[in-house]
Motif scaffolding. Structure first.
Motif, PDB file in Angstrom:
ATOM      1  N   LEU A 137       0.824  -1.204   0.000  1.00  2.00           N
ATOM      2  CA  LEU A 137       0.000   0.000   0.000  1.00  2.00           C
ATOM      3  C   LEU A 137       0.862   1.260   0.000  1.00  2.00           C
ATOM      4  N   GLY A 138       1.948   1.252   0.742  1.00  2.00           N
ATOM      5  CA  GLY A 138       2.846   2.411   0.782  1.00  2.00           C
ATOM      6  C   GLY A 138       3.427   2.735  -0.593  1.00  2.00           C
ATOM      7  N   THR A 139       3.714   1.702  -1.368  1.00  2.00           N
ATOM      8  CA  THR A 139       4.242   1.894  -2.723  1.00  2.00           C
ATOM      9  C   THR A 139       3.183   2.530  -3.618  1.00  2.00           C
ATOM     10  N   VAL A 140       1.948   2.059  -3.496  1.00  2.00           N
ATOM     11  CA  VAL A 140       0.857   2.638  -4.283  1.00  2.00           C
ATOM     12  C   VAL A 140       0.691   4.116  -3.924  1.00  2.00           C
ATOM     13  N   LYS A 141       0.718   4.412  -2.629  1.00  2.00           N
ATOM     14  CA  LYS A 141       0.555   5.802  -2.178  1.00  2.00           C
ATOM     15  C   LYS A 141       1.702   6.682  -2.678  1.00  2.00           C
ATOM     16  N   THR A 142       2.914   6.171  -2.647  1.00  2.00           N
ATOM     17  CA  THR A 142       4.072   6.929  -3.129  1.00  2.00           C
ATOM     18  C   THR A 142       3.954   7.197  -4.618  1.00  2.00           C
ATOM     19  N   ARG A 143       3.566   6.182  -5.387  1.00  2.00           N
ATOM     20  CA  ARG A 143       3.401   6.368  -6.836  1.00  2.00           C
ATOM     21  C   ARG A 143       2.305   7.380  -7.133  1.00  2.00           C
ATOM     22  N   ALA A 144       1.223   7.314  -6.394  1.00  2.00           N
ATOM     23  CA  ALA A 144       0.120   8.267  -6.612  1.00  2.00           C
ATOM     24  C   ALA A 144       0.573   9.686  -6.270  1.00  2.00           C
ATOM     25  N   ARG A 145       1.250   9.837  -5.146  1.00  2.00           N
ATOM     26  CA  ARG A 145       1.721  11.162  -4.713  1.00  2.00           C
ATOM     27  C   ARG A 145       2.709  11.744  -5.719  1.00  2.00           C
ATOM     28  N   SER A 146       3.652  10.928  -6.191  1.00  2.00           N
ATOM     29  CA  SER A 146       4.627  11.439  -7.154  1.00  2.00           C
ATOM     30  C   SER A 146       3.957  11.748  -8.496  1.00  2.00           C
ATOM     31  N   ALA A 147       2.964  10.961  -8.887  1.00  2.00           N
ATOM     32  CA  ALA A 147       2.232  11.233 -10.131  1.00  2.00           C
ATOM     33  C   ALA A 147       1.480  12.549 -10.033  1.00  2.00           C
ATOM     34  N   VAL A 148       0.872  12.794  -8.883  1.00  2.00           N
ATOM     35  CA  VAL A 148       0.136  14.053  -8.693  1.00  2.00           C
ATOM     36  C   VAL A 148       1.092  15.243  -8.772  1.00  2.00           C
ATOM     37  N   LYS A 149       2.286  15.092  -8.238  1.00  2.00           N
ATOM     38  CA  LYS A 149       3.274  16.177  -8.335  1.00  2.00           C
ATOM     39  C   LYS A 149       3.641  16.452  -9.786  1.00  2.00           C
ATOM     40  N   VAL A 150       3.849  15.392 -10.563  1.00  2.00           N
ATOM     41  CA  VAL A 150       4.190  15.556 -11.978  1.00  2.00           C
ATOM     42  C   VAL A 150       3.026  16.210 -12.719  1.00  2.00           C
ATOM     43  N   LEU A 151       1.811  15.711 -12.486  1.00  3.25           N
ATOM     44  CA  LEU A 151       0.634  16.272 -13.158  1.00  3.25           C
ATOM     45  C   LEU A 151       0.408  17.726 -12.760  1.00  3.25           C
ATOM     46  N   SER A 152       0.675  18.014 -11.510  1.00  2.00           N
ATOM     47  CA  SER A 152       0.543  19.397 -11.033  1.00  2.00           C
ATOM     48  C   SER A 152       1.461  20.343 -11.796  1.00  2.00           C
ATOM     49  N   SER A 153       2.665  19.876 -12.099  1.00  2.00           N
ATOM     50  CA  SER A 153       3.584  20.722 -12.859  1.00  2.00           C
ATOM     51  C   SER A 153       3.078  20.936 -14.286  1.00  2.00           C
ATOM     52  N   PHE A 154       2.398  19.934 -14.868  1.00  2.00           N
ATOM     53  CA  PHE A 154       1.787  20.106 -16.200  1.00  2.00           C
ATOM     54  C   PHE A 154       0.704  21.163 -16.148  1.00  2.00           C
ATOM     55  N   PHE A 155      -0.140  21.099 -15.100  1.00  2.00           N
ATOM     56  CA  PHE A 155      -1.228  22.062 -15.006  1.00  2.00           C
ATOM     57  C   PHE A 155      -0.710  23.480 -14.772  1.00  2.00           C
ATOM     58  N   LYS A 156       0.346  23.601 -13.989  1.00  2.00           N
ATOM     59  CA  LYS A 156       0.931  24.925 -13.759  1.00  2.00           C
ATOM     60  C   LYS A 156       1.500  25.495 -15.039  1.00  2.00           C
ATOM     61  N   GLY A 157       2.044  24.627 -15.891  1.00  2.00           N
ATOM     62  CA  GLY A 157       2.581  25.054 -17.168  1.00  2.00           C
ATOM     63  C   GLY A 157       1.522  25.522 -18.130  1.00  2.00           C
ATOM     64  N   ARG A 158       0.266  25.020 -17.968  1.00  2.00           N
ATOM     65  CA  ARG A 158      -0.840  25.390 -18.849  1.00  2.00           C
ATOM     66  C   ARG A 158      -1.535  26.671 -18.404  1.00  2.00           C
ATOM     67  N   ALA A 159      -1.399  27.004 -17.141  1.00  2.00           N
ATOM     68  CA  ALA A 159      -2.140  28.143 -16.587  1.00  2.00           C
ATOM     69  C   ALA A 159      -1.652  29.460 -17.132  1.00  2.00           C
TER      70      ALA A 159
END
Length: 159
Positions: A137-159
């Protein structure tokens, strides 16, 4: 309310339809979600994100709650397969790909992409992903958290 509905309902409907796959169910969920949006509009906090993102989360959560409900699962087992196929392949259904979300997710690492696909497009919880794929479960949570960080940077780039 009608302005919000006119502006956002096609995209929100597409997102809900992507999750539930049945057009009639998606229409009901969208209606319920807009009622929830209207009734909780005072809880929207501009400092936490855009209005559209807040609305997407409400619709997505409503759709996931519906597909997890026992009533939906029992009803879905008796649903005609051709109706599911029509809803899935409907030419006028707006899907998340139309707003660029799928392309952003495709830029993630394969592990991150799998977790995000299962969580946000299939509606699985992190615990369900861990159990189904035999991943801690910790691995899933880490992957989700890191994915959200990456996606967040995409959204900031679009704003």
């Amino acid at each position: 309310m009608s302005v919000l509905y006119d502006m956002y309902s096609p995209t929100l409907f597409g997102i809900v339809l992507q999750i539930v796959k049945i057009e009639e169910t998606a229409e009901d969920i969208l209606q319920e979600a807009f009622i929830k949006i209207w009734n909780s509009f005072d809880k929207y906090d501009t400092s936490k994100g855009r209005l559209f993102t807040w609305m997407i989360n409400i619709c997505r959560n409503q759709a996931i709650d519906t597909i997890r409900s026992k009533q939906h699962r029992v009803g879905n087992k008796t649903q005609d397969i051709t109706a599911n196929e029509r809803a899935f392949f409907s030419a006028d259904a707006l899907k998340p790909e139309h707003i660029g979300v799928r392309e952003m997710v495709d830029n993630l690492s394969p592990e991150q992409k799998m977790v995000i696909d299962l969580m946000y497009f299939k509606g699985l919880t992190q615990s369900e992903i861990a159990e189904e794929f035999n991943i801690p479960l910790g691995t899933v949570k880490t992957r989700a958290r890191s994915a959200v960080k990456v996606l967040s940077s995409f959204f900031k780039g679009r704003a």
